[in-house]
Design an enzyme around this catalytic site. Structure first.
Site, short mmCIF file in Angstrom:
data_model
loop_
_atom_site.label_atom_id
_atom_site.label_comp_id
_atom_site.label_asym_id
_atom_site.label_seq_id
_atom_site.Cartn_x
_atom_site.Cartn_y
_atom_site.Cartn_z
N ASP A 48 52.85 36.51 37.39
CA ASP A 48 51.82 37.55 37.31
C ASP A 48 52.04 38.70 38.28
O ASP A 48 51.28 39.68 38.27
CB ASP A 48 50.44 36.95 37.61
CG ASP A 48 49.93 36.09 36.46
OD1 ASP A 48 50.46 36.23 35.34
OD2 ASP A 48 49.02 35.29 36.70
N LYS A 81 43.04 39.72 39.10
CA LYS A 81 43.42 40.05 37.72
C LYS A 81 42.71 39.05 36.80
O LYS A 81 42.46 37.91 37.18
CB LYS A 81 44.93 40.07 37.52
CG LYS A 81 45.65 38.71 37.60
CD LYS A 81 45.79 38.00 36.27
CE LYS A 81 45.96 36.53 36.50
NZ LYS A 81 46.09 35.49 35.71
N GLY A 112 43.30 31.10 38.99
CA GLY A 112 43.47 31.76 37.68
C GLY A 112 43.16 33.24 37.68
O GLY A 112 43.17 33.87 36.62
N ILE A 113 42.88 33.81 38.86
CA ILE A 113 42.62 35.25 38.89
C ILE A 113 43.67 35.98 39.73
O ILE A 113 43.44 37.10 40.19
CB ILE A 113 41.17 35.58 39.35
CG1 ILE A 113 40.81 34.84 40.64
CG2 ILE A 113 40.19 35.26 38.24
CD1 ILE A 113 39.43 35.20 41.18
N GLY A 114 44.80 35.31 39.90
CA GLY A 114 45.98 36.00 40.43
C GLY A 114 45.89 36.45 41.87
O GLY A 114 46.58 37.40 42.25
N GLY A 115 45.08 35.79 42.67
CA GLY A 115 44.94 36.21 44.06
C GLY A 115 46.29 36.29 44.78
O GLY A 115 46.62 37.31 45.39
N PRO A 174 39.00 33.13 45.71
CA PRO A 174 39.33 31.71 45.78
C PRO A 174 40.81 31.49 45.45
O PRO A 174 41.38 32.20 44.63
CB PRO A 174 38.42 31.06 44.75
CG PRO A 174 37.83 32.16 43.95
CD PRO A 174 37.97 33.44 44.72
N ALA A 181 44.28 29.65 44.15
CA ALA A 181 44.74 28.87 42.98
C ALA A 181 43.66 28.77 41.92
O ALA A 181 43.27 27.69 41.49
CB ALA A 181 45.17 27.47 43.42
#
Ligand code: C5P
Length: 296
Positions: free
Chosen positions: A146, A19, A108-111, A104, A106
């Site tokens: 998120d 995200k 910031g793209i909500g993995g 990756p 932690a």
């Protein structure tokens, strides 16, 4: 059944895309320390993959390029989602879960949130349960701010601390490059480092836009957590400058609390060329060409 889910050997495969916070305004702070946000969140066509198959108990195996950064123990969001769903639905079924970790950790793209949401969706199918949607949303929010967005699988304007979701109009599939400069920044630390006045909420309605108009609308907005994140990890500033220097770049920004940054490009060939250039320039960074998606 959408393209993001598949039945495989008695189990299910669920796409867990990254995200992106296309913009992120911090509009206030609650007494419990959580921040109020105004953010446009969408997805990209690159992500992790969750597979579930029938089993007597819950188990998790992690593979993929970023597997080493994660433990497969009970604290993993995937297992927390699975056991939370067992409780919510009052079932004792198990599942063998595999997570292919392509994003990756932690970053910031909500993995982790995407993985948790994909686990909930896949297990609802595997266990043939349809929990009350409000209860499922509550569980999602408990797992992480998120997770509800990832569960909705639709681009949304988010407010509250992440629980109020208003679907956005379909966004253009703008070509993108994601860049993670290899630094992990802690979400609470970035929030704590944010200083100064809060921003106003500024959602927009005119988002049936060209790539260029979308970039203009986003340029009028900010990621309020970008400056604090750069103060903690200057590599984020380097990544943003390098993305901006690529040909046909329309906008560069950080997603969420970082450290992953994204660039929007006017055409896919330029995004591809930029990704190649950036990866050659800094081989240790994670660089991924992709495009924006509104729904999956
Ligand atoms: O819920 P999540 O795990 O994403 O949040 C991690 C931390 O980030 C929270 O404990 C809180 O310190 C901070 N946060 C916040 N406001 C939000 C979301 C997260 O302050 N809306």
């Amino acid at each position: 059944m959408s393209g993001s889910e598949m039945v495989s050997q008695g189990g299910y495969t669920q796409f867990a895309p990254a995200k992106i916070n296309l913009y992120l305004h911090v509009t206030g702070k609650r007494d419990d320390g959580y921040h109020l946000l105004d953010s446009l969140m969408a997805f990209v066509d690159f992500g992790d993959i969750i597979e579930v198959s029938p089993a007597g108990s819950l188990s998790l195996v992690i593979s993929g390029p970023f597997a080493a950064g994660l433990e497969a123990g009970p604290d993993n969001l995937v297992l927390k989602a699975a056991s939370g769903l067992q409780k919510l639905a009052g079932v004792t079924y198990g599942a063998s879960i595999t997570l292919q970790k392509n994003l990756p950790v932690a970053s910031g793209i909500g993995g982790g949130s995407a993985d948790a949401a994909a686990t909930l969706k896949a297990l609802c199918k595997l266990w043939q349960i349809s929990p009350n949607s409000n209860k499922l949303l509550e569980l999602a929010l408990e797992l992480g701010a998120d997770v509800p967005v990832c569960l909705s699988s639709t681009a949304v304007f988010v407010s509250g601390i992440g629980e109020t979701l208003i679907p956005a109009e379909t966004l253009p599939q703008v070509p993108m490059v994601l860049v993670n400069p290899g630094v992990a920044v802690s979400t609470p630390t970035v929030f704590k480092a944010r200083l100064g006045a809060f921003s106003s909420a500024n959602p927009f309605t005119n988002n049936k836009a060209s790539f260029e108009l979308l970039a203009e609308l986003l340029a009028e907005r900010n990621n309020d957590l970008m400056a604090p994140a750069i103060s903690l990890a200057p590599e984020i500033g380097d990544a943003l400058s390098l993305i901006s220097s690529c040909q046909s770049n329309l906008l560069s920004r950080m997603s969420g609390t970082g450290a992953t940054c994204f660039g929007l490009f006017s055409d896919q060939a330029s995004a591809g060329a930029a990704a190649e250039k950036l990866q050659k320039l800094i081989p240790l960074w994670w660089v991924q060409e992709t495009k924006l998606i509104s729904q999956y």
